[in-house]
Design a protein around this motif. Structure first.
Motif, PDB file in Angstrom:
ATOM      1  N   LEU A  36      10.141  33.313-115.820  1.00  0.00           N
ATOM      2  CA  LEU A  36      11.351  33.125-116.615  1.00  0.00           C
ATOM      3  C   LEU A  36      11.151  32.055-117.677  1.00  0.00           C
ATOM      4  CD1 LEU A  36      14.491  33.370-114.298  1.00  0.00           C
ATOM      5  CD2 LEU A  36      13.351  35.131-115.639  1.00  0.00           C
ATOM      6  N   ASP A  37      10.489  30.965-117.316  1.00  0.00           N
ATOM      7  CA  ASP A  37      10.167  29.925-118.294  1.00  0.00           C
ATOM      8  C   ASP A  37       8.715  30.141-118.698  1.00  0.00           C
ATOM      9  OD1 ASP A  37       9.678  27.667-119.804  1.00  0.00           O
ATOM     10  OD2 ASP A  37      10.680  26.285-118.420  1.00  0.00           O
ATOM     11  N   ARG A 114      13.442  25.829-112.116  1.00  0.00           N
ATOM     12  CA  ARG A 114      12.200  26.515-111.752  1.00  0.00           C
ATOM     13  C   ARG A 114      10.970  25.674-112.077  1.00  0.00           C
ATOM     14  NH1 ARG A 114      16.096  30.211-113.254  1.00  0.00           N
ATOM     15  NH2 ARG A 114      16.456  31.751-111.595  1.00  0.00           N
ATOM     16  N   THR A 115      10.175  25.434-111.039  1.00  0.00           N
ATOM     17  CA  THR A 115       8.919  24.702-111.157  1.00  0.00           C
ATOM     18  C   THR A 115       7.772  25.697-111.056  1.00  0.00           C
ATOM     19  OG1 THR A 115       9.856  22.668-110.240  1.00  0.00           O
ATOM     20  CG2 THR A 115       7.474  22.924-110.092  1.00  0.00           C
ATOM     21  N   ALA A 206      25.980  32.036-109.331  1.00  0.00           N
ATOM     22  CA  ALA A 206      25.531  33.390-109.002  1.00  0.00           C
ATOM     23  C   ALA A 206      24.379  33.852-109.883  1.00  0.00           C
ATOM     24  CB  ALA A 206      26.694  34.373-109.124  1.00  0.00           C
ATOM     25  N   SER A 207      23.898  32.994-110.769  1.00  0.00           N
ATOM     26  CA  SER A 207      22.786  33.358-111.643  1.00  0.00           C
ATOM     27  C   SER A 207      21.507  33.538-110.833  1.00  0.00           C
ATOM     28  CB  SER A 207      22.574  32.267-112.703  1.00  0.00           C
ATOM     29  OG  SER A 207      23.734  32.101-113.492  1.00  0.00           O
ATOM     30  N   ASN A 208      20.599  34.396-111.346  1.00  0.00           N
ATOM     31  CA  ASN A 208      19.311  34.627-110.684  1.00  0.00           C
ATOM     32  C   ASN A 208      18.313  35.129-111.721  1.00  0.00           C
ATOM     33  OD1 ASN A 208      20.056  37.319-111.101  1.00  0.00           O
ATOM     34  ND2 ASN A 208      20.775  37.592-108.990  1.00  0.00           N
ATOM     35  N   ARG A 209      17.192  35.670-111.259  1.00  0.00           N
ATOM     36  CA  ARG A 209      16.172  36.152-112.188  1.00  0.00           C
ATOM     37  C   ARG A 209      16.632  37.376-112.960  1.00  0.00           C
ATOM     38  NH1 ARG A 209      11.031  35.193-112.602  1.00  0.00           N
ATOM     39  NH2 ARG A 209      10.662  37.425-112.878  1.00  0.00           N
ATOM     40  N   ILE A 210      17.640  38.067-112.470  1.00  0.00           N
ATOM     41  CA  ILE A 210      18.151  39.248-113.165  1.00  0.00           C
ATOM     42  C   ILE A 210      19.010  38.837-114.353  1.00  0.00           C
ATOM     43  CG2 ILE A 210      19.645  41.281-112.932  1.00  0.00           C
ATOM     44  CD1 ILE A 210      18.711  41.359-109.953  1.00  0.00           C
ATOM     45  N   ASP A 268      15.159  31.244-126.963  1.00  0.00           N
ATOM     46  CA  ASP A 268      16.131  30.421-126.236  1.00  0.00           C
ATOM     47  C   ASP A 268      16.169  30.720-124.745  1.00  0.00           C
ATOM     48  OD1 ASP A 268      16.758  29.403-128.705  1.00  0.00           O
ATOM     49  OD2 ASP A 268      18.666  30.478-128.906  1.00  0.00           O
ATOM     50  N   LEU A 269      15.457  31.759-124.305  1.00  0.00           N
ATOM     51  CA  LEU A 269      15.589  32.200-122.920  1.00  0.00           C
ATOM     52  C   LEU A 269      14.870  31.282-121.936  1.00  0.00           C
ATOM     53  CD1 LEU A 269      15.326  36.059-123.382  1.00  0.00           C
ATOM     54  CD2 LEU A 269      17.382  34.674-123.005  1.00  0.00           C
ATOM     55  N   ALA A 270      13.829  30.568-122.376  1.00  0.00           N
ATOM     56  CA  ALA A 270      13.149  29.638-121.460  1.00  0.00           C
ATOM     57  C   ALA A 270      14.106  28.547-121.011  1.00  0.00           C
ATOM     58  CB  ALA A 270      11.922  29.035-122.137  1.00  0.00           C
ATOM     59  N   ALA A 271      14.924  28.036-121.934  1.00  0.00           N
ATOM     60  CA  ALA A 271      15.901  27.014-121.557  1.00  0.00           C
ATOM     61  C   ALA A 271      16.926  27.576-120.581  1.00  0.00           C
ATOM     62  CB  ALA A 271      16.596  26.469-122.806  1.00  0.00           C
ATOM     63  N   ALA A 272      17.291  28.848-120.753  1.00  0.00           N
ATOM     64  CA  ALA A 272      18.239  29.482-119.826  1.00  0.00           C
ATOM     65  C   ALA A 272      17.670  29.513-118.410  1.00  0.00           C
ATOM     66  CB  ALA A 272      18.570  30.894-120.300  1.00  0.00           C
ATOM     67  N   ALA A 273      16.348  29.635-118.278  1.00  0.00           N
ATOM     68  CA  ALA A 273      15.716  29.673-116.959  1.00  0.00           C
ATOM     69  C   ALA A 273      15.826  28.345-116.225  1.00  0.00           C
ATOM     70  CB  ALA A 273      14.242  30.047-117.100  1.00  0.00           C
ATOM     71  N   GLN A 274      16.070  27.252-116.968  1.00  0.00           N
ATOM     72  CA  GLN A 274      16.111  25.916-116.364  1.00  0.00           C
ATOM     73  C   GLN A 274      17.521  25.336-116.300  1.00  0.00           C
ATOM     74  OE1 GLN A 274      13.724  24.952-114.789  1.00  0.00           O
ATOM     75  NE2 GLN A 274      11.797  25.569-115.715  1.00  0.00           N
ATOM     76  N   ALA A 275      18.532  26.109-116.660  1.00  0.00           N
ATOM     77  CA  ALA A 275      19.906  25.603-116.683  1.00  0.00           C
ATOM     78  C   ALA A 275      20.525  25.683-115.287  1.00  0.00           C
ATOM     79  CB  ALA A 275      20.746  26.393-117.681  1.00  0.00           C
ATOM     80  N   VAL A 276      20.869  24.535-114.720  1.00  0.00           N
ATOM     81  CA  VAL A 276      21.445  24.497-113.372  1.00  0.00           C
ATOM     82  C   VAL A 276      22.896  24.956-113.422  1.00  0.00           C
ATOM     83  CG1 VAL A 276      19.912  22.623-112.667  1.00  0.00           C
ATOM     84  CG2 VAL A 276      22.173  22.085-113.597  1.00  0.00           C
ATOM     85  N   PRO A 277      23.450  25.408-112.283  1.00  0.00           N
ATOM     86  CA  PRO A 277      24.867  25.774-112.253  1.00  0.00           C
ATOM     87  C   PRO A 277      25.748  24.634-112.752  1.00  0.00           C
ATOM     88  CG  PRO A 277      23.786  26.534-110.261  1.00  0.00           C
ATOM     89  CD  PRO A 277      22.775  25.702-111.000  1.00  0.00           C
TER      90      PRO A 277
END
Length: 289
Positions: A36-37, A114-115, A206-210, A268-277
């Protein structure tokens, strides 16, 4: 079994094998998948001199712990976390030599989600459609890691990066997503379009890899009924009947029937992968190219 392998002592909440994904199979109903990142995964691969398409581990929030069967070089990046080898602090964001039989512990994310863990030589699991990535939607690729699993690792290259610490972007305090409106923005009222591009949403738990799900103002439709299913791309912002936008990520479905109000720029999607709830989300409209 070869000693070029790691034993999974602690698999964490969700740890998967990821590489650059399997693009080009949407016509078969297969998502792209992959890290994702992507920039974080690429960086840790460079730090251990892996090929760009080498498979890494992607952990989610809680990290993981590994015990290598032979000496190997590793690098940890993405979401910042505490890294230890047999309880002693080790570098994050730099290559680390880990001796056979010692415990490499990647702790919970201090910030971000995500690490990424690169093992010199890459994780060598059986590729499916040209990729070793775990796809949570289709079930292709290796299953998520479980305690006690053994992962084979490729042959290590001789040279490694020599850095004190590799600079990496911090996880976002506010997620700003540039979005091109359409193709179904005409399904929403003018007030909904204004709210979409001017109001603040929040990342849902409820966010996930999808997909990255959001909470906030509901976007009202101008049309009733439903669309026939049509193709979906990564970054598509689909709006289900409840009116809260969902940003499709790497494991997204390849078709869908809810209207897509816009598409987020790939960068911009890499930052979305690291955004916490709870992270604030703003959608910024950009001109169509």
């Amino acid at each position: 079994m070869s000693d070029r392998a790691v034993f999974v002592v602690r698999s964490g909440a969700l740890t998967t094998v990821q590489d650059r994904g399997r693009p080009g199979h949407a016509h078969l109903g297969v998502p792209r998948s992959g890290a994702l990142d992507a920039p974080a995964a690429a960086l840790v691969n460079r730090l251990v001199s892996n090929e760009p398409d080498a498979a890494v581990l992607e952990t989610t929030l809680s990290g993981c712990a590994l015990r290598p069967r032979s000496d190997m070089t590793v690098a940890v990046g993405g979401a910042p976390c505490r890294v230890t080898v047999d309880g002693r602090p080790a570098a994050w964001g730099a290559p680390v030599r880990v001796r056979a039989g010692t415990l490499l512990d990647i702790g919970p994310a201090v910030s971000g989600v995500r690490t990424y863990v690169a093992l010199a030589g890459g994780v060598i699991v059986e590729p499916v459609l040209g990729s070793r990535s775990t796809d949570l939607l289709s079930g292709l690729g290796p299953a998520p890691l479980t305690d006690g699993a053994v992962l084979p690792v490729g042959r290590e290259r001789v040279l490694h990066a020599r850095v004190d610490v590799a600079p990496q972007p911090a996880p976002p305090a506010e997620l700003v997503l540039r979005v091109t409106l359409g193709p179904r923005d005409d399904w929403f009222t003018p007030d909904a379009l204004r709210a979409f591009t001017s109001r603040t949403f929040q990342v849902s738990s409820a966010s996930n890899r999808i997909g990255l799900r959001t909470e906030g103002p509901a976007l009202e439709r101008a049309r009733s009924g439903e669309l026939a299913s049509e193709g979906m791309v990564m970054g598509a912002v689909q709006v289900p009947p409840a009116g809260r936008p969902v940003v499709f990520l790497a494991d997204h479905p390849t078709t869908g029937g809810y209207p897509v109000i816009g598409v987020v720029r790939a960068g911009d999607l890499a930052a979305a992968a690291q955004a916490v709830p709870g992270t604030p989300v703003r959608f910024v409209a950009v001109r169509r190219r």
